[in-house]
Enzyme design. Structure first.
Site, mmCIF file in Angstrom:
data_model
loop_
_atom_site.group_PDB
_atom_site.id
_atom_site.type_symbol
_atom_site.label_atom_id
_atom_site.label_comp_id
_atom_site.label_asym_id
_atom_site.label_seq_id
_atom_site.Cartn_x
_atom_site.Cartn_y
_atom_site.Cartn_z
ATOM 1 N N ASN A 178 -29.834 4.244 1.579
ATOM 2 C CA ASN A 178 -30.991 4.989 2.082
ATOM 3 C C ASN A 178 -31.392 4.431 3.435
ATOM 4 O O ASN A 178 -30.778 3.477 3.918
ATOM 5 C CB ASN A 178 -32.135 4.957 1.063
ATOM 6 C CG ASN A 178 -32.580 3.546 0.771
ATOM 7 O OD1 ASN A 178 -33.060 2.842 1.653
ATOM 8 N ND2 ASN A 178 -32.382 3.116 -0.468
ATOM 9 N N ASP A 233 -32.129 4.900 -6.911
ATOM 10 C CA ASP A 233 -32.481 5.283 -8.287
ATOM 11 C C ASP A 233 -31.245 5.413 -9.167
ATOM 12 O O ASP A 233 -31.336 5.267 -10.372
ATOM 13 C CB ASP A 233 -33.257 6.602 -8.278
ATOM 14 C CG ASP A 233 -34.676 6.401 -7.735
ATOM 15 O OD1 ASP A 233 -35.240 5.320 -8.003
ATOM 16 O OD2 ASP A 233 -35.200 7.292 -7.039
ATOM 17 N N PRO A 241 -31.796 0.263 -13.268
ATOM 18 C CA PRO A 241 -32.992 -0.304 -13.894
ATOM 19 C C PRO A 241 -34.162 -0.271 -12.916
ATOM 20 O O PRO A 241 -33.961 -0.437 -11.708
ATOM 21 C CB PRO A 241 -32.583 -1.757 -14.194
ATOM 22 C CG PRO A 241 -31.420 -2.028 -13.312
ATOM 23 C CD PRO A 241 -30.732 -0.729 -13.074
ATOM 24 N N ASP A 242 -35.353 -0.050 -13.429
ATOM 25 C CA ASP A 242 -36.546 -0.068 -12.583
ATOM 26 C C ASP A 242 -37.077 -1.506 -12.581
ATOM 27 O O ASP A 242 -37.687 -1.962 -13.551
ATOM 28 C CB ASP A 242 -37.588 0.915 -13.123
ATOM 29 C CG ASP A 242 -38.730 1.102 -12.139
ATOM 30 O OD1 ASP A 242 -39.133 0.106 -11.500
ATOM 31 O OD2 ASP A 242 -39.205 2.244 -12.006
ATOM 32 N N PHE A 291 -44.410 -0.878 -3.884
ATOM 33 C CA PHE A 291 -44.567 0.014 -2.749
ATOM 34 C C PHE A 291 -44.254 1.413 -3.238
ATOM 35 O O PHE A 291 -43.514 1.588 -4.211
ATOM 36 C CB PHE A 291 -43.596 -0.372 -1.620
ATOM 37 C CG PHE A 291 -44.145 -1.454 -0.723
ATOM 38 C CD1 PHE A 291 -44.354 -2.736 -1.208
ATOM 39 C CD2 PHE A 291 -44.457 -1.184 0.598
ATOM 40 C CE1 PHE A 291 -44.872 -3.737 -0.391
ATOM 41 C CE2 PHE A 291 -44.965 -2.180 1.433
ATOM 42 C CZ PHE A 291 -45.183 -3.456 0.940
HETATM 43 N N1 CTP Z 1 -38.451 0.088 -7.608
HETATM 44 C C1 CTP Z 1 -37.760 -0.871 -8.333
HETATM 45 N N2 CTP Z 1 -36.613 -0.538 -8.973
HETATM 46 C C2 CTP Z 1 -36.125 0.722 -8.925
HETATM 47 C C3 CTP Z 1 -36.813 1.715 -8.180
HETATM 48 C C4 CTP Z 1 -37.967 1.358 -7.523
HETATM 49 O O1 CTP Z 1 -38.189 -2.007 -8.365
HETATM 50 N N3 CTP Z 1 -35.001 1.018 -9.558
HETATM 51 C C5 CTP Z 1 -39.715 -0.271 -6.970
HETATM 52 C C6 CTP Z 1 -39.678 -0.231 -5.458
HETATM 53 O O2 CTP Z 1 -39.320 -1.489 -4.916
HETATM 54 C C7 CTP Z 1 -41.130 0.114 -5.134
HETATM 55 C C8 CTP Z 1 -41.545 0.993 -6.300
HETATM 56 O O3 CTP Z 1 -40.652 0.701 -7.356
HETATM 57 O O4 CTP Z 1 -41.957 -1.017 -5.178
HETATM 58 C C9 CTP Z 1 -41.535 2.463 -6.054
HETATM 59 O O5 CTP Z 1 -40.321 2.864 -5.451
HETATM 60 P P1 CTP Z 1 -40.122 4.398 -5.071
HETATM 61 O O6 CTP Z 1 -38.744 4.560 -4.539
HETATM 62 O O7 CTP Z 1 -41.274 4.861 -4.225
HETATM 63 O O8 CTP Z 1 -40.321 5.106 -6.450
HETATM 64 P P2 CTP Z 1 -39.362 5.456 -7.618
HETATM 65 O O9 CTP Z 1 -39.488 4.443 -8.691
HETATM 66 O O10 CTP Z 1 -38.002 5.720 -7.088
HETATM 67 O O11 CTP Z 1 -40.051 6.797 -8.145
HETATM 68 P P3 CTP Z 1 -39.881 8.311 -7.621
HETATM 69 O O12 CTP Z 1 -38.422 8.568 -7.627
HETATM 70 O O13 CTP Z 1 -40.630 9.074 -8.671
HETATM 71 O O14 CTP Z 1 -40.535 8.392 -6.289
#
Ligand code: CTP
Length: 403
Positions: free
Chosen positions: A208, A276, A303-304, A323
């Site tokens: 990205n 993601d 994983p989130d 963030f």
């Molecule tokens: N984040 C994370 N691990 C992931 C995805 C996101 O730790 N696999 C964290 C990012 O570092 C950030 C926050 O989650 O602090 C939000 O990231 P963002 O890309 O804005 O959101 P997403 O979780 O991807 O949600 P969406 O796709 O609904 O925007």
């Protein structure tokens, strides 16, 4: 952290003394001033001339040197530095320190000082594990002396085990840790930053547009306030800051593993733009164009990291900051994201192309907490980072719980 600091470097006698020459160079690259002291035994391994030439100042060698004593007495010499570093610290020098001997310049400086002392021991493995040495180390630790290393590995004498001098980078990180001052001194903070790269094959990946600039600025600002920062960074297009422990990763899975290895921590700031999805069908050979049509890619959800750290029980950092990169309905989406992820704060920003924020040098953020949304004016990413670091310091140093 090291920049502008004055280090008194005592070089003991051991085969690893040659690494102290590299250490002098590296400390100077980091903006430190180094005053070298060479023991008699140290002179057998590196020459006073090479130490002086590298340090750019005369090397101190004698306790009873009239010229040196007239210029700066040894008591003053031991107290004018911000930190005394002994590298390599030999078994003999540590024994003298533990017993309070003062029969040469190095031991006298170490006894006469009230400045913090860091030892980087190096010796044969049997000498290191000997009960006498271990007794001396326990005494020195009890006296408040800090240590870095020794590392384990093959030694110049052909044996294997603990006894190798820590590498210059490790010694510099330990020096930085000793010199930390500021409201966040003693606090450990994990920061993620940059994009992740999810391989399709050995030459292609999904990525990205994140440059890592905001996460890097946050890590720098936290370190400037004295925090010990573990900086887990994907392949960013900006250099990592000085004075932090850098853990480079490529993929989301690697980032997750690095974050969990870095815990426990007092706070976590998750600024990385984590992909993601990853490609589960990633090939270990370069995909070729084929008459059979286009390659089929299959995906799995990554994983989130923010969510899983936020939901940790006892090991959860006291403050977890995420963030939110949004392109529309920034405050609504980010408010929902804070609740969904279970973090304490969300730093929300509008990354729609018209704002020029992603990859740019400025940011306009809204800080979302349990209390509501706080709009910050558009400012440089460094200024956003400093404001955020100040807020983190307020929370981590106040007895009040995070809100
Ligand atoms: N984040 C994370 N691990 C992931 C995805 C996101 O730790 N696999 C964290 C990012 O570092 C950030 C926050 O989650 O602090 C939000 O990231 P963002 O890309 O804005 O959101 P997403 O979780 O991807 O949600 P969406 O796709 O609904 O925007």
């Amino acid at each position: 952290m090291v920049s502008g600091k004055h280090i008194l470097l005592i070089i003991g006698g051991g085969i690893a003394a040659y690494k102290s020459l590299e250490l002098i160079r590296r400390l100077q690259d980091h903006g430190a001033r180094v005053t070298p002291v060479l023991t008699r035994a140290g002179e057998e391994f590196v020459t006073p001339l090479s130490v002086s030439a590298l340090a750019g100042v005369a090397v101190h060698r004698d306790l009873f040197d009239l010229t040196a004593e007239a210029e700066m007495g040894h008591i003053q010499l031991s107290r004018s530095a911000d930190l005394l570093v002994v590298a390599p610290a030999t078994a003999d020098l540590m024994a003298k320190m533990a017993q309070g001997h003062a029969n040469d310049l190095a031991s006298t400086l170490l006894l006469a000082t009230d400045t913090p002392v860091l030892l980087a021991p190096a010796m044969n493995v049997r000498m290191w594990t000997h009960p006498a040495t271990q007794r001396n180390i326990a005494q020195l630790r009890a006296d408040g002396i800090a240590f870095v290393g020794p590392n384990e590995g093959g030694m110049a004498c052909g044996e294997f085990g603990p006894g190798r001098l820590a590498e210059p980078d490790e010694i510099i990180a330990a020096i930085a840790a000793q010199l930390r001052t500021g409201p966040l001194a003693g606090k450990r903070i994990v920061v993620t930053s940059g994009p992740t790269h999810e391989p399709i094959d050995p030459v292609r990946y999904i990525a990205n547009r994140s440059s890592g600039a905001q996460g890097t600025a946050v890590a720098r600002a936290l370190a400037a306030l004295g925090a010990e920062v573990v900086f887990v960074t994907g392949p960013a297009s900006v250099l990592p800051p000085e004075g932090v422990t850098v853990v480079p990763v490529e993929t989301a899975l690697q980032m997750e593993a690095a974050v969990s290895a870095a815990l426990p921590a007092d706070a976590g700031v998750f600024a990385a733009a984590v992909a993601d999805w990853r490609v589960t069908s990633a090939s270990d050979r370069k995909l070729k164009k084929s008459k059979d049509g286009l390659p089929e890619l299959s995906f799995a959800e990554n994983p989130d990291i923010l969510k899983s750290v936020s939901s940790l029980g006892a090991g959860r950092p006291g403050l977890v900051v995420g963030f939110a990169a949004e392109t529309n309905d920034v405050i609504e989406n980010a408010t929902a994201k804070r609740l969904r992820k279970g973090c304490d704060w969300i730093v929300a920003n509008d990354v729609s192309p018209a704002t020029g924020i992603m990859g740019g040098s400025e940011n306009a953020v809204t800080l979302i907490t349990a209390e509501g949304a706080e709009n910050w004016p558009r400012m440089g990413k460094d200024a956003v980072a400093r404001k955020l670091a100040d807020k983190i310091a307020q929370v981590l140093t106040s007895p009040k719980t995070v809100s």
